[in-house]
Design a protein around this motif. Structure first.
Motif, PDB file in Angstrom:
ATOM      1  N   GLU A  14       0.804  -1.222   0.000  1.00  0.00           N
ATOM      2  CA  GLU A  14       0.000   0.000   0.000  1.00  0.00           C
ATOM      3  C   GLU A  14       0.840   1.277   0.000  1.00  0.00           C
ATOM      4  O   GLU A  14       0.290   2.364   0.080  1.00  0.00           O
ATOM      5  N   SER A  53       9.761   0.524   8.559  1.00  0.00           N
ATOM      6  CA  SER A  53       8.862  -0.520   8.052  1.00  0.00           C
ATOM      7  C   SER A  53       8.043  -1.195   9.145  1.00  0.00           C
ATOM      8  O   SER A  53       6.867  -1.510   8.941  1.00  0.00           O
ATOM      9  N   PRO A  57       2.612  -0.406   8.953  1.00  0.00           N
ATOM     10  CA  PRO A  57       1.229  -0.918   8.901  1.00  0.00           C
ATOM     11  C   PRO A  57       0.294  -0.197   9.860  1.00  0.00           C
ATOM     12  O   PRO A  57      -0.823   0.189   9.482  1.00  0.00           O
ATOM     13  N   GLU A  58       0.746   0.015  11.091  1.00  0.00           N
ATOM     14  CA  GLU A  58      -0.107   0.678  12.083  1.00  0.00           C
ATOM     15  C   GLU A  58      -0.221   2.177  11.802  1.00  0.00           C
ATOM     16  O   GLU A  58      -1.323   2.740  11.838  1.00  0.00           O
ATOM     17  N   SER A  60       0.135   3.772   8.985  1.00  0.00           N
ATOM     18  CA  SER A  60      -0.597   4.067   7.748  1.00  0.00           C
ATOM     19  C   SER A  60      -2.080   3.752   7.851  1.00  0.00           C
ATOM     20  O   SER A  60      -2.862   4.179   7.008  1.00  0.00           O
ATOM     21  N   SER A  61      -2.480   3.040   8.896  1.00  0.00           N
ATOM     22  CA  SER A  61      -3.909   2.803   9.110  1.00  0.00           C
ATOM     23  C   SER A  61      -4.570   3.990   9.812  1.00  0.00           C
ATOM     24  O   SER A  61      -5.801   4.087   9.840  1.00  0.00           O
TER      25      SER A  61
END
Length: 298
Positions: A14, A53, A57-58, A60-61
């Motif tokens: 993403e 990295s 994930p967290e 970008s959410s």
């Protein structure tokens, strides 16, 4: 001051890799999905945007993340002897002015945090700032365990070996760790497994050795003055401090000075982490960063 948006395929799901061009410098960055307010990430010396990295994930959410490669690192331009803190700052300020004129939060680690502080002290709209275990007084670097580490790393980089060869060399680098009398090799320290050493080597292979040379001879910091910079940072600022006994660059004296100079500063300490912070253990750092940033946007 236009943005040359050259898109590519990112190895982080993403995230789309792009290039911003301004004033003769090409800044490579990765942009995540538009899931919240903008957040700019700035990495440390001899690293690149992928050093975040484990957090992406967290983050970008919850945020619209822009992870930059500072000049001389990753896919960004190399500029011979062009690595003073104010020069890094100009690139990031140009980026914010062109692409995020309504404002953004900044989370910088080490070198990236020094750049973030100077950006926040300037004319760009910075909504919140996270300073990840960065020096406040630049003279701390010469006496830290990181000066001999980066001196050895630069020598390895100049040999121009393969990634595997560089990773082996990094593992053999010897440093004096606080609390220990004898030098230890990097590969003997917790968290420096083969995968970590290969990732470090990958970053180093894309780093201009001049970035390390200028940090080592002090010229990177010759215009840095915390007494002038920090009082001009009007946004809420969070200091993240590792344990000085585990190699933190943000000393207790620096914390005291920063909290005295910052108009709106606060501190979170991580007694079990060293300078690498989230590279060592992401979850406690992630919680502190998210809690702080979401409090500012509430």
């Amino acid at each position: 001051m236009g943005a040359a948006l050259v898109a590519g395929t990112s190895s982080v799901p993403e995230f789309e890799e792009k290039t911003f061009g301004a004033r003769g410098v090409s800044v490579h960055y990765a942009e995540g999905p538009q899931n919240g307010p903008p957040l700019v990430l700035l990495h440390g010396l001899a690293r690149d945007w992928k050093s975040f990295s484990v957090l992406l994930p967290e983050l970008s959410s919850r945020f619209h993340v822009f992870a930059l490669d500072l000049r001389g690192h990753g896919g960004s331009s190399h500029v011979t002897r062009g690595y003073r803190i104010d020069e890094f700052t100009e690139d990031v300020s140009n980026f914010l002015t062109a692409l995020l004129p309504s404002g953004a939060a900044i989370f910088g680690h080490s070198l990236g945090a020094m750049v973030g502080m100077w950006v926040a002290a300037g004319d760009c709209k910075v909504t919140a700032l996270v300073v990840g275990d960065s020096m406040i007084r630049s003279d701390n670097f010469a006496g830290s365990m990181y000066a001999p580490l980066f001196r050895q790393l630069r020598e390895l980089m100049l040999r121009q070996g393969s990634q595997a060869e560089l990773a082996r060399g990094i593992g053999k680098m010897a440093i004096i760790v606080p609390g220990l009398e004898e030098a230890v090799r990097i590969e003997e320290l917790p968290g420096n497994d083969q995968a970590s050493l290969l990732e470090w080597a990958r970053c180093a292979l894309q780093t201009d050795p001049d970035t390390l040379a200028m940090a080592l001879d002090g010229s990177s910091y010759d215009r840095w003055n915390p007494e002038r910079v920090l009082p001009r940072i009007s946004c809420p600022t969070l200091l993240l401090q590792g344990n000085p006994e585990l190699g933190s660059l943000l000393s207790n004296e620096d914390v005291e000075l920063a909290l005295k100079l910052l108009p709106d500063g606060e501190l979170v300490r991580f007694p079990l982490l060293g300078h690498a912070l989230f590279i060592q253990q992401p979850q406690p750092v992630l919680k502190a960063v998210v809690d702080f940033l979401e409090k500012q946007s509430a």
